[in-house]
Design a protein around this motif. Structure first.
Motif, PDB file in Angstrom:
ATOM      1  N   ILE A  65       7.509 -69.820 -64.105  1.00 39.11           N
ATOM      2  CA  ILE A  65       6.780 -71.094 -63.784  1.00 39.11           C
ATOM      3  C   ILE A  65       7.030 -71.372 -62.220  1.00 39.11           C
ATOM      4  O   ILE A  65       5.864 -71.993 -61.858  1.00 39.11           O
ATOM      5  N   VAL A  66       8.034 -71.328 -61.606  1.00 39.15           N
ATOM      6  CA  VAL A  66       8.245 -71.520 -60.084  1.00 39.15           C
ATOM      7  C   VAL A  66       7.153 -70.687 -59.310  1.00 39.15           C
ATOM      8  O   VAL A  66       6.504 -71.180 -58.444  1.00 39.15           O
ATOM      9  N   LYS A  67       7.385 -69.327 -59.619  1.00 35.11           N
ATOM     10  CA  LYS A  67       6.545 -68.535 -58.800  1.00 35.11           C
ATOM     11  C   LYS A  67       4.871 -68.801 -59.036  1.00 35.11           C
ATOM     12  O   LYS A  67       4.123 -68.647 -58.153  1.00 35.11           O
ATOM     13  N   LEU A  68       4.718 -69.069 -60.382  1.00 34.24           N
ATOM     14  CA  LEU A  68       3.182 -69.763 -60.239  1.00 34.24           C
ATOM     15  C   LEU A  68       2.773 -70.682 -59.597  1.00 34.24           C
ATOM     16  O   LEU A  68       1.814 -70.754 -59.137  1.00 34.24           O
ATOM     17  N   LEU A  69       3.476 -71.638 -59.836  1.00 32.02           N
ATOM     18  CA  LEU A  69       3.170 -73.077 -59.214  1.00 32.02           C
ATOM     19  C   LEU A  69       3.203 -72.688 -57.595  1.00 32.02           C
ATOM     20  O   LEU A  69       2.541 -73.553 -57.056  1.00 32.02           O
ATOM     21  N   SER A  70       4.032 -71.895 -57.065  1.00 27.87           N
ATOM     22  CA  SER A  70       4.205 -71.778 -55.651  1.00 27.87           C
ATOM     23  C   SER A  70       3.251 -70.460 -55.346  1.00 27.87           C
ATOM     24  O   SER A  70       3.486 -70.155 -53.994  1.00 27.87           O
ATOM     25  N   LEU A  71       2.513 -70.138 -56.001  1.00 29.38           N
ATOM     26  CA  LEU A  71       1.641 -69.125 -55.567  1.00 29.38           C
ATOM     27  C   LEU A  71       0.786 -69.439 -54.293  1.00 29.38           C
ATOM     28  O   LEU A  71       0.662 -68.183 -53.637  1.00 29.38           O
ATOM     29  N   PRO A  72       0.202 -70.213 -53.920  1.00 26.66           N
ATOM     30  CA  PRO A  72      -0.749 -70.455 -52.947  1.00 26.66           C
ATOM     31  C   PRO A  72       0.208 -70.303 -51.613  1.00 26.66           C
ATOM     32  O   PRO A  72      -0.023 -69.497 -50.637  1.00 26.66           O
ATOM     33  N   ILE A  73       1.383 -70.967 -51.685  1.00 29.09           N
ATOM     34  CA  ILE A  73       2.489 -70.733 -50.442  1.00 29.09           C
ATOM     35  C   ILE A  73       2.867 -69.404 -50.355  1.00 29.09           C
ATOM     36  O   ILE A  73       3.182 -68.973 -49.383  1.00 29.09           O
ATOM     37  N   THR A  74       3.331 -68.669 -51.401  1.00 27.41           N
ATOM     38  CA  THR A  74       3.858 -67.442 -51.575  1.00 27.41           C
ATOM     39  C   THR A  74       2.595 -66.524 -50.823  1.00 27.41           C
ATOM     40  O   THR A  74       2.763 -65.580 -50.004  1.00 27.41           O
ATOM     41  N   PHE A  75       1.486 -66.896 -51.121  1.00 23.24           N
ATOM     42  CA  PHE A  75       0.294 -65.949 -50.575  1.00 23.24           C
ATOM     43  C   PHE A  75       0.018 -66.159 -48.925  1.00 23.24           C
ATOM     44  O   PHE A  75      -0.022 -65.302 -48.089  1.00 23.24           O
ATOM     45  N   LEU A  76       0.310 -67.456 -48.657  1.00 27.72           N
ATOM     46  CA  LEU A  76       0.101 -67.836 -47.379  1.00 27.72           C
ATOM     47  C   LEU A  76       1.272 -67.184 -46.472  1.00 27.72           C
ATOM     48  O   LEU A  76       1.062 -67.006 -45.191  1.00 27.72           O
ATOM     49  N   THR A  77       2.174 -67.228 -47.031  1.00 28.53           N
ATOM     50  CA  THR A  77       3.584 -66.474 -46.306  1.00 28.53           C
ATOM     51  C   THR A  77       3.716 -65.159 -46.388  1.00 28.53           C
ATOM     52  O   THR A  77       4.854 -64.442 -45.860  1.00 28.53           O
ATOM     53  N   LEU A  78       2.724 -64.332 -47.040  1.00 28.83           N
ATOM     54  CA  LEU A  78       2.690 -62.921 -47.254  1.00 28.83           C
ATOM     55  C   LEU A  78       3.893 -62.457 -48.291  1.00 28.83           C
ATOM     56  O   LEU A  78       4.422 -61.486 -47.934  1.00 28.83           O
ATOM     57  N   GLY A  79       4.352 -63.541 -49.137  1.00 28.67           N
ATOM     58  CA  GLY A  79       5.455 -63.017 -50.043  1.00 28.67           C
ATOM     59  C   GLY A  79       6.930 -63.507 -49.614  1.00 28.67           C
ATOM     60  O   GLY A  79       7.720 -63.299 -50.390  1.00 28.67           O
ATOM     61  N   LEU A  80       6.894 -63.890 -48.258  1.00 34.45           N
ATOM     62  CA  LEU A  80       8.167 -64.070 -47.754  1.00 34.45           C
ATOM     63  C   LEU A  80       8.674 -65.465 -48.309  1.00 34.45           C
ATOM     64  O   LEU A  80       9.944 -65.743 -48.780  1.00 34.45           O
ATOM     65  N   PHE A  81       8.070 -66.495 -49.161  1.00 31.46           N
ATOM     66  CA  PHE A  81       8.536 -67.774 -49.900  1.00 31.46           C
ATOM     67  C   PHE A  81       9.128 -67.219 -51.081  1.00 31.46           C
ATOM     68  O   PHE A  81      10.152 -67.929 -51.598  1.00 31.46           O
ATOM     69  N   THR A  82       9.051 -66.153 -51.460  1.00 30.19           N
ATOM     70  CA  THR A  82       9.654 -65.518 -52.769  1.00 30.19           C
ATOM     71  C   THR A  82      11.377 -65.418 -52.409  1.00 30.19           C
ATOM     72  O   THR A  82      12.149 -65.707 -53.474  1.00 30.19           O
ATOM     73  N   ILE A  83      11.689 -65.224 -51.412  1.00 36.29           N
ATOM     74  CA  ILE A  83      13.156 -65.423 -50.853  1.00 36.29           C
ATOM     75  C   ILE A  83      13.603 -66.791 -51.146  1.00 36.29           C
ATOM     76  O   ILE A  83      14.791 -67.168 -51.563  1.00 36.29           O
ATOM     77  N   ILE A  84      12.770 -67.893 -50.901  1.00 34.26           N
ATOM     78  CA  ILE A  84      13.215 -69.160 -50.953  1.00 34.26           C
ATOM     79  C   ILE A  84      13.266 -69.513 -52.484  1.00 34.26           C
ATOM     80  O   ILE A  84      14.081 -70.136 -53.148  1.00 34.26           O
ATOM     81  N   ILE A  85      12.412 -68.962 -53.256  1.00 35.48           N
ATOM     82  CA  ILE A  85      12.416 -68.862 -54.700  1.00 35.48           C
ATOM     83  C   ILE A  85      13.816 -68.628 -55.250  1.00 35.48           C
ATOM     84  O   ILE A  85      14.207 -69.104 -56.008  1.00 35.48           O
ATOM     85  N   ASN A  86      13.771 -67.251 -54.788  1.00 35.52           N
ATOM     86  CA  ASN A  86      15.134 -66.724 -55.518  1.00 35.52           C
ATOM     87  C   ASN A  86      16.552 -67.439 -54.895  1.00 35.52           C
ATOM     88  O   ASN A  86      17.562 -67.628 -55.607  1.00 35.52           O
ATOM     89  N   ALA A  87      16.365 -68.041 -53.690  1.00 36.57           N
ATOM     90  CA  ALA A  87      17.517 -68.933 -53.241  1.00 36.57           C
ATOM     91  C   ALA A  87      17.745 -70.144 -54.234  1.00 36.57           C
ATOM     92  O   ALA A  87      18.663 -70.671 -54.387  1.00 36.57           O
ATOM     93  N   ALA A  88      16.422 -70.462 -54.653  1.00 35.80           N
ATOM     94  CA  ALA A  88      16.345 -72.022 -55.327  1.00 35.80           C
ATOM     95  C   ALA A  88      17.168 -71.514 -56.896  1.00 35.80           C
ATOM     96  O   ALA A  88      17.653 -72.309 -57.360  1.00 35.80           O
ATOM     97  N   MET A  89      16.597 -70.437 -57.256  1.00 35.46           N
ATOM     98  CA  MET A  89      17.241 -69.943 -58.600  1.00 35.46           C
ATOM     99  C   MET A  89      18.590 -69.851 -58.567  1.00 35.46           C
ATOM    100  O   MET A  89      19.319 -70.153 -59.501  1.00 35.46           O
ATOM    101  N   LEU A  90      19.190 -69.488 -57.381  1.00 32.50           N
ATOM    102  CA  LEU A  90      20.696 -69.331 -57.185  1.00 32.50           C
ATOM    103  C   LEU A  90      21.304 -70.833 -57.244  1.00 32.50           C
ATOM    104  O   LEU A  90      22.473 -71.177 -57.858  1.00 32.50           O
ATOM    105  N   TRP A  91      20.790 -71.596 -56.389  1.00 30.80           N
ATOM    106  CA  TRP A  91      21.050 -72.995 -56.448  1.00 30.80           C
ATOM    107  C   TRP A  91      21.010 -73.796 -57.767  1.00 30.80           C
ATOM    108  O   TRP A  91      22.221 -74.405 -58.380  1.00 30.80           O
ATOM    109  N   LEU A  92      19.972 -73.261 -58.813  1.00 31.35           N
ATOM    110  CA  LEU A  92      19.765 -73.986 -59.960  1.00 31.35           C
ATOM    111  C   LEU A  92      21.113 -73.053 -60.769  1.00 31.35           C
ATOM    112  O   LEU A  92      21.716 -73.942 -61.723  1.00 31.35           O
ATOM    113  N   THR A  93      21.412 -72.020 -60.648  1.00 28.76           N
ATOM    114  CA  THR A  93      22.483 -71.264 -61.334  1.00 28.76           C
ATOM    115  C   THR A  93      23.773 -72.065 -61.170  1.00 28.76           C
ATOM    116  O   THR A  93      24.381 -72.229 -62.011  1.00 28.76           O
TER     117      THR A  93
END
Length: 142
Positions: A65-93
């Motif tokens: 869900i987070v990846k889908l909602l953040s697709l525009p910013i992930t596209f703009l950062t050429l996929g680097l925002f995925t690292i922030i998403i993974n870090a957020a999943m760690l924080w949620l864990t």
């Protein structure tokens, strides 16, 4: 179901390696002594598997869900925002584990969680390739 168990074990391994490399990651239980149950090797392994299970559930339910909602910013950062998403999943864990007997803590989101996300991604990718869990069979149609 077998793939999910293998993924949980890979998550546990990746979390163990990340916690060994990064002093800001800790896994402990809320028992009387504040350590993993019995302070034994089996207790430590079970603690990492428990946190790996929580991390697997978060990745299976919340991350898409987070990846889908953040697709525009992930596209703009050429996929680097995925690292922030993974870090957020760690924080949620980490937050969710606060409601269990085994706690997973991260000292500083910006640095430790991002570095841990990179380490966990690399370890998971290598372990997934070695176990073949990420391969799809053409004959099974999956």
């Amino acid at each position: 179901m077998g793939k999910f168990i293998v993924r949980v074990l890979i998550n546990a391994l990746a979390l163990w390696i990340a916690s060994a490399l990064l002093p800001g990651l800790q896994i402990y239980s809320s028992g009387a002594d504040g350590l993993v149950p019995g302070n034994s090797a089996a207790g430590t392994v079970l603690a990492f598997i428990a946190v790996g299970l929580i991390f697997g559930i978060v990745n299976a339910l919340v991350k898409p869900i987070v990846k889908l909602l953040s697709l525009p910013i992930t596209f703009l950062t050429l996929g680097l925002f995925t690292i922030i998403i993974n870090a957020a999943m760690l924080w949620l864990t980490s937050w969710l584990s606060g409601y269990t007997p085994v706690h997973f803590t991260i000292d500083a989101f910006l640095w430790t969680a991002v570095l841990a996300a990179i380490v966990i991604s690399v370890v998971s990718m290598i372990a997934g390739a070695l176990t073949g869990i990420n391969r799809r069979s053409l004959s099974s149609g999956r």
